[in-house]
Write an enzyme that holds these catalytic residues in place. Structure first.
Site, PDB file in Angstrom:
ATOM      1  N   LYS A  69      11.240 -27.175  39.560  1.00 31.22           N
ATOM      2  CA  LYS A  69      10.875 -25.895  40.154  1.00 31.22           C
ATOM      3  C   LYS A  69      11.876 -25.604  41.263  1.00 31.22           C
ATOM      4  O   LYS A  69      11.884 -26.275  42.295  1.00 31.22           O
ATOM      5  CB  LYS A  69       9.450 -25.971  40.699  1.00 31.22           C
ATOM      6  CG  LYS A  69       8.967 -24.666  41.225  1.00 31.22           C
ATOM      7  CD  LYS A  69       7.496 -24.745  41.557  1.00 31.22           C
ATOM      8  CE  LYS A  69       6.997 -23.429  42.081  1.00 31.22           C
ATOM      9  NZ  LYS A  69       7.830 -22.859  43.133  1.00 31.22           N
ATOM     10  N   GLU A  78      15.154 -18.176  38.013  1.00 31.10           N
ATOM     11  CA  GLU A  78      15.061 -18.303  39.474  1.00 31.10           C
ATOM     12  C   GLU A  78      16.477 -18.390  40.040  1.00 31.10           C
ATOM     13  O   GLU A  78      17.269 -19.244  39.613  1.00 31.10           O
ATOM     14  CB  GLU A  78      14.261 -19.580  39.801  1.00 31.10           C
ATOM     15  CG  GLU A  78      13.963 -19.775  41.253  1.00 31.10           C
ATOM     16  CD  GLU A  78      12.672 -19.069  41.717  1.00 31.10           C
ATOM     17  OE1 GLU A  78      12.087 -18.281  40.948  1.00 31.10           O
ATOM     18  OE2 GLU A  78      12.278 -19.307  42.866  1.00 31.10           O
ATOM     19  N   PHE A 107      14.770 -19.863  32.723  1.00 30.53           N
ATOM     20  CA  PHE A 107      13.762 -20.726  32.096  1.00 30.53           C
ATOM     21  C   PHE A 107      13.029 -20.052  30.952  1.00 30.53           C
ATOM     22  O   PHE A 107      12.185 -20.657  30.308  1.00 30.53           O
ATOM     23  CB  PHE A 107      12.788 -21.290  33.130  1.00 30.53           C
ATOM     24  CG  PHE A 107      12.209 -20.275  34.091  1.00 30.53           C
ATOM     25  CD1 PHE A 107      11.273 -19.361  33.668  1.00 30.53           C
ATOM     26  CD2 PHE A 107      12.610 -20.250  35.422  1.00 30.53           C
ATOM     27  CE1 PHE A 107      10.735 -18.444  34.541  1.00 30.53           C
ATOM     28  CE2 PHE A 107      12.069 -19.340  36.313  1.00 30.53           C
ATOM     29  CZ  PHE A 107      11.124 -18.427  35.872  1.00 30.53           C
ATOM     30  N   GLU A 139       9.767 -28.766  33.889  1.00 25.00           N
ATOM     31  CA  GLU A 139      11.045 -28.232  34.366  1.00 25.00           C
ATOM     32  C   GLU A 139      11.093 -28.362  35.883  1.00 25.00           C
ATOM     33  O   GLU A 139      10.051 -28.259  36.539  1.00 25.00           O
ATOM     34  CB  GLU A 139      11.159 -26.744  34.002  1.00 25.00           C
ATOM     35  CG  GLU A 139      11.162 -26.486  32.521  1.00 25.00           C
ATOM     36  CD  GLU A 139      11.055 -25.002  32.180  1.00 25.00           C
ATOM     37  OE1 GLU A 139      10.940 -24.175  33.113  1.00 25.00           O
ATOM     38  OE2 GLU A 139      11.096 -24.676  30.987  1.00 25.00           O
ATOM     39  N   ARG A 145      10.304 -10.630  41.680  1.00 24.72           N
ATOM     40  CA  ARG A 145       8.941 -11.064  41.341  1.00 24.72           C
ATOM     41  C   ARG A 145       7.949  -9.903  41.393  1.00 24.72           C
ATOM     42  O   ARG A 145       7.043  -9.812  40.612  1.00 24.72           O
ATOM     43  CB  ARG A 145       8.584 -12.159  42.346  1.00 24.72           C
ATOM     44  CG  ARG A 145       7.165 -12.419  42.651  1.00 24.72           C
ATOM     45  CD  ARG A 145       6.566 -13.315  41.595  1.00 24.72           C
ATOM     46  NE  ARG A 145       5.316 -13.878  42.040  1.00 24.72           N
ATOM     47  CZ  ARG A 145       4.210 -13.157  42.263  1.00 24.72           C
ATOM     48  NH1 ARG A 145       4.221 -11.862  42.084  1.00 24.72           N
ATOM     49  NH2 ARG A 145       3.105 -13.754  42.645  1.00 24.72           N
ATOM     50  N   ARG A 160      12.659 -15.120  42.109  1.00 32.50           N
ATOM     51  CA  ARG A 160      12.533 -14.820  40.684  1.00 32.50           C
ATOM     52  C   ARG A 160      13.478 -13.686  40.328  1.00 32.50           C
ATOM     53  O   ARG A 160      13.591 -12.700  41.052  1.00 32.50           O
ATOM     54  CB  ARG A 160      11.093 -14.392  40.425  1.00 32.50           C
ATOM     55  CG  ARG A 160      10.711 -14.228  38.972  1.00 32.50           C
ATOM     56  CD  ARG A 160      10.035 -15.458  38.487  1.00 32.50           C
ATOM     57  NE  ARG A 160       9.529 -15.327  37.152  1.00 32.50           N
ATOM     58  CZ  ARG A 160       8.245 -15.482  36.831  1.00 32.50           C
ATOM     59  NH1 ARG A 160       7.363 -15.736  37.749  1.00 32.50           N
ATOM     60  NH2 ARG A 160       7.873 -15.400  35.577  1.00 32.50           N
ATOM     61  N   ARG A 181      -1.875 -14.915  35.560  1.00 27.67           N
ATOM     62  CA  ARG A 181      -1.814 -16.251  36.142  1.00 27.67           C
ATOM     63  C   ARG A 181      -2.812 -17.103  35.372  1.00 27.67           C
ATOM     64  O   ARG A 181      -4.007 -16.821  35.388  1.00 27.67           O
ATOM     65  CB  ARG A 181      -2.215 -16.197  37.623  1.00 27.67           C
ATOM     66  CG  ARG A 181      -2.042 -17.529  38.337  1.00 27.67           C
ATOM     67  CD  ARG A 181      -2.591 -17.481  39.754  1.00 27.67           C
ATOM     68  NE  ARG A 181      -1.925 -16.522  40.612  1.00 27.67           N
ATOM     69  CZ  ARG A 181      -0.724 -16.694  41.170  1.00 27.67           C
ATOM     70  NH1 ARG A 181      -0.051 -17.797  40.924  1.00 27.67           N
ATOM     71  NH2 ARG A 181      -0.207 -15.772  41.941  1.00 27.67           N
ATOM     72  N   LYS A 210       1.988 -25.211  38.403  1.00 27.50           N
ATOM     73  CA  LYS A 210       2.973 -25.690  39.383  1.00 27.50           C
ATOM     74  C   LYS A 210       2.479 -26.979  40.015  1.00 27.50           C
ATOM     75  O   LYS A 210       1.281 -27.141  40.265  1.00 27.50           O
ATOM     76  CB  LYS A 210       3.279 -24.614  40.412  1.00 27.50           C
ATOM     77  CG  LYS A 210       2.096 -23.963  41.058  1.00 27.50           C
ATOM     78  CD  LYS A 210       2.546 -22.728  41.856  1.00 27.50           C
ATOM     79  CE  LYS A 210       1.371 -21.904  42.314  1.00 27.50           C
ATOM     80  NZ  LYS A 210       1.696 -20.626  42.892  1.00 27.50           N
TER      81      LYS A 210
HETATM   82  P1  ATP Z   1       3.230 -17.206  42.526  1.00 30.27           P
HETATM   83  O1  ATP Z   1       4.522 -16.688  41.981  1.00 30.27           O
HETATM   84  O2  ATP Z   1       2.560 -18.172  41.610  1.00 30.27           O
HETATM   85  O3  ATP Z   1       2.336 -16.152  43.102  1.00 30.27           O
HETATM   86  P2  ATP Z   1       4.767 -18.089  44.649  1.00 30.27           P
HETATM   87  O4  ATP Z   1       5.572 -16.852  44.547  1.00 30.27           O
HETATM   88  O5  ATP Z   1       4.278 -18.518  45.982  1.00 30.27           O
HETATM   89  O6  ATP Z   1       3.527 -18.079  43.745  1.00 30.27           O
HETATM   90  P3  ATP Z   1       5.219 -20.609  43.678  1.00 30.27           P
HETATM   91  O7  ATP Z   1       3.771 -20.832  43.773  1.00 30.27           O
HETATM   92  O8  ATP Z   1       6.020 -21.492  44.524  1.00 30.27           O
HETATM   93  O9  ATP Z   1       5.640 -19.165  43.984  1.00 30.27           O
HETATM   94  O10 ATP Z   1       5.633 -20.799  42.135  1.00 30.27           O
HETATM   95  C1  ATP Z   1       5.867 -19.845  41.168  1.00 30.27           C
HETATM   96  C2  ATP Z   1       7.328 -19.399  41.181  1.00 30.27           C
HETATM   97  O11 ATP Z   1       8.213 -20.504  40.965  1.00 30.27           O
HETATM   98  C3  ATP Z   1       7.708 -18.473  40.048  1.00 30.27           C
HETATM   99  O12 ATP Z   1       7.296 -17.161  40.311  1.00 30.27           O
HETATM  100  C4  ATP Z   1       9.229 -18.626  39.996  1.00 30.27           C
HETATM  101  O13 ATP Z   1       9.802 -17.700  40.884  1.00 30.27           O
HETATM  102  C5  ATP Z   1       9.480 -20.014  40.554  1.00 30.27           C
HETATM  103  N1  ATP Z   1      10.080 -20.985  39.612  1.00 30.27           N
HETATM  104  C6  ATP Z   1      11.025 -21.890  39.942  1.00 30.27           C
HETATM  105  N2  ATP Z   1      11.365 -22.659  38.919  1.00 30.27           N
HETATM  106  C7  ATP Z   1      10.626 -22.250  37.862  1.00 30.27           C
HETATM  107  C8  ATP Z   1      10.526 -22.659  36.490  1.00 30.27           C
HETATM  108  N3  ATP Z   1      11.239 -23.647  36.009  1.00 30.27           N
HETATM  109  N4  ATP Z   1       9.653 -21.989  35.704  1.00 30.27           N
HETATM  110  C9  ATP Z   1       8.901 -20.968  36.179  1.00 30.27           C
HETATM  111  N5  ATP Z   1       8.958 -20.539  37.469  1.00 30.27           N
HETATM  112  C10 ATP Z   1       9.800 -21.161  38.305  1.00 30.27           C
END
Ligand code: ATP
Length: 586
Positions: A247, A316, A356, A245, A287, A252, A435, A441
């Site tokens: 990103k 998101e 999602f 998918e 989040r 969130r 996690r 990712k």
């Molecule tokens: P994390 O949430 O893993 O601690 P982070 O907040 O820095 O890390 P990223 O590492 O960039 O975020 O990636 C995870 C986040 O990506 C998810 O928490 C969600 O908010 C976002 N996201 C965007 N698109 C999607 C998708 N298609 N499926 C799941 N998450 C997605």
């Protein structure tokens, strides 16, 4: 339970360096608590009055608390302020000034009710009423109780434990070990209200905990993604095929909706402008489980139209330009996180949510279904409504089996200026609060030496020299949270735009404190000009991670630079030490 007794427990916990002992003391506290007060005992020991997502805040600054202490102890404000500057802790300040009263007999519930009323007071003159009521309450308490109560409204109780320690202690209360923690944690992950979990455990035991399911209105802890550098590795981890998918880079949103309940928004005008007549229950969580509902009137409106009785959706939110229809950067999207001027911003910078996942539908929790099954349900619901015009959109998805298909999709999303993609295991259940490799990712830049950015806490700053004098800041010290300690990983002095320097200085002003917080572990040669209380979270990009003899995390970031402010993360969600170790090795 008398509040005095609770205060003695809190004191014992505060003076216990061993985590295990702390858990045992908490367990004893829970054992002595009555069924109808255990939730309050949990919240108060965590320095709150309710789960964080209820948003019950005192909005009292430290300066106000100084005034309150002066009023309740009949000392001069300047004397109290001087003591605060010397000691650095308002609890210890009131303990010094207060004469002990032994005739005070308020129960935990009495004190809780009073605090609750004070916190909920709002509108004209509320600040003055809060000061008066708080001073009256403190006057009624003995010095030890006052010490802990004075810290709560300024968010400084911090006894060094989190929701997770509460879960350990509940297990300890029953079995004198942590054997029940996994089951309690499972319950907490799907129903993130620790007071409610404690109440069910106290009244119905582990059998009751096993029956806990998610409920509309109470957040589910978000599933999180791991990182891998190669499509081949990702496919292998996912048994040869996975969903991909785009990103999206916004924030969130966990959207809760229930058609059987009515809904009242804080500011009714938000909805009237969006001509929304129906008002069924909606709650949107971030989040880190903050309630952000009131920030997103267009989502509230769109969700009302879904043809479901109730649901919990995971997605998101991202801002777009109504003229060009292009999606905007995170920096632009983040303008929508605000307490005031919500309507104006919603019109100027509208949002869409890319959904999602679906976690609950028509009175049935779906967490134990496979992702493939959940996606089928989600498509049924969202495909009924018309695509791009709406604020709620089904996230694009393809299924791939080969690395070249993976790479093609990655190139496509990169050409669309998106952040990267999410690979998802098709037969995985939704693992709330975890996690793991069910989600991986894969972002632009992750193929380089350091596979991800690092989320850190700003611990202090150095005043600027030369041009930076104008900003009031020339470098800042960042660290990570390790259990209840803060360990440093870097001093950052480059890579910020003028705007970012001004912004970070402004944010640090709100957190500056007179003394180094006692939970900070910092090498004696590192001495920022100004210490900041923990509260500002920043996302840092760096070239690599190295071993460090100076930083207390024993690791340091090489060429660190600020990527952005992470208001959507809580202190417990900064990068963990073991994640840094893994990034060092990868
Ligand atoms: P994390 O949430 O893993 O601690 P982070 O907040 O820095 O890390 P990223 O590492 O960039 O975020 O990636 C995870 C986040 O990506 C998810 O928490 C969600 O908010 C976002 N996201 C965007 N698109 C999607 C998708 N298609 N499926 C799941 N998450 C997605």
């Amino acid at each position: 339970m008398k509040f005095k007794t609770l205060a003695k427990f809190l004191n014992k916990i505060e003076n216990t360096p061993s985590r295990l002992e702390m858990t045992a003391v908490l367990a004893d506290l829970f054992k002595q608590s009555q069924k109808d007060e255990i939730d309050k005992v949990c919240y108060l020991s965590l320095g709150r009055l309710a789960p964080k997502y209820e948003g019950i805040e005192f909005n009292l600054a430290e300066k106000m608390m100084v005034r309150i202490i002066a009023r309740s102890t009949k000392f001069e404000e300047k004397e109290v302020l001087a003591a605060f500057k010397e000691i650095g802790d308002l609890g210890d300040v009131i303990k010094r000034f207060k004469k002990t009263k032994d005739d005070f007999n308020l129960s935990v519930s009495d004190v809780f009710e009073m605090l609750f009323k004070i916190a909920q007071d709002s509108g004209t003159g509320s600040q003055e009423r809060k000061i008066k009521k708080m001073a009256e309450l403190l006057e009624k308490l003995d010095s030890l109780s006052a010490k802990y109560i004075a810290r709560i409204p300024v968010n400084r109780l911090r006894l060094g434990f989190s929701d997770m320690t509460v879960l350990d202690a509940l297990s300890w209360m029953e079995n004198q070990d942590k054997s029940l923690r996994p089951e309690l944690e499972r319950a907490f992950n799907v129903l993130a209200d620790v007071g409610k979990i404690a109440f069910v455990f106290k009244t119905k035991g582990i059998k009751g905990i096993k029956k806990i399911k998610s409920e509309v209105g109470i957040p589910i802890r978000a599933a999180l993604a791991e990182r891998l550098k190669k499509p081949e590795e990702i496919l292998e981890k996912m048994d040869g095929q996975c969903a991909l998918e785009p990103k999206m880079d916004g924030f969130r949103c966990q959207i809760h909706f229930d058609r059987s309940k009515k809904f009242k928004l804080k500011d009714e005008t938000n909805l009237s402008l969006f001509e929304n007549k129906e008002k069924y229950f909606v709650r949107i969580f971030s989040r880190n489980l903050d309630n952000t509902t009131h920030m997103f009137p267009e989502i509230i409106k769109a969700v009302q139209k879904l043809k479901v009785d109730n649901a919990i959706l995971d997605g998101e939110a991202i801002a777009f330009d109504p003229q060009t229809k292009k999606f905007l950067s995170f920096q632009e999207t983040v303008q929508r996180k605000r307490k005031h001027g919500i309507l104006e911003k919603a019109i100027e910078v509208p949002l869409k949510v890319f959904v999602f996942d679906i976690l609950y539908l028509n009175n049935k929790p779906l967490l134990n279904m496979t992702f493939k099954q959940r996606r089928t349900l989600l498509e049924k619901i969202l495909n009924k409504s018309k695509g791009e015009e709406k604020a709620i959109i089904l996230t694009r998805q393809i299924i791939v089996k080969k690395p070249n298909e993976f790479n093609q999709f990655f190139e496509k999303v990169v050409s669309e200026e998106l952040e990267g993609l999410m690979a998802k295991k098709l037969d995985a259940v939704y693992q709330a609060g975890n996690r793991n490799f069910n989600w991986v990712k894969y972002k632009v830049g992750m193929q380089s030496d350091l596979a991800d950015t690092i989320d850190c806490v700003v611990m202090g700053y150095y005043k600027g020299k030369g041009k930076r004098t104008n900003f009031g800041i020339g470098a800042f010290l960042v660290g990570i949270v390790d259990k209840n300690k803060f360990l440093t990983v870097s001093k950052i002095g480059i890579g910020l735009t003028d705007k970012q320097w001004r912004e970070i200085h402004k944010r640090c002003q709100k957190l500056k404190t007179y003394k180094k917080p006692k939970e900070y572990q910092v090498n004696k040669n590192i001495n920022p000009d100004v210490w900041c209380k923990p509260g500002l979270i920043v996302e840092i990009e760096a070239d690599t991670i190295t071993r460090s003899p100076i930083h207390t995390a024993k690791l340091a970031l090489r060429f660190p630079r600020l990527k952005r402010f992470r208001d959507d993360k809580s202190l417990n969600e900064t990068t963990k030490k073991n994640e840094l170790e893994r990034l060092l090795k990868s």
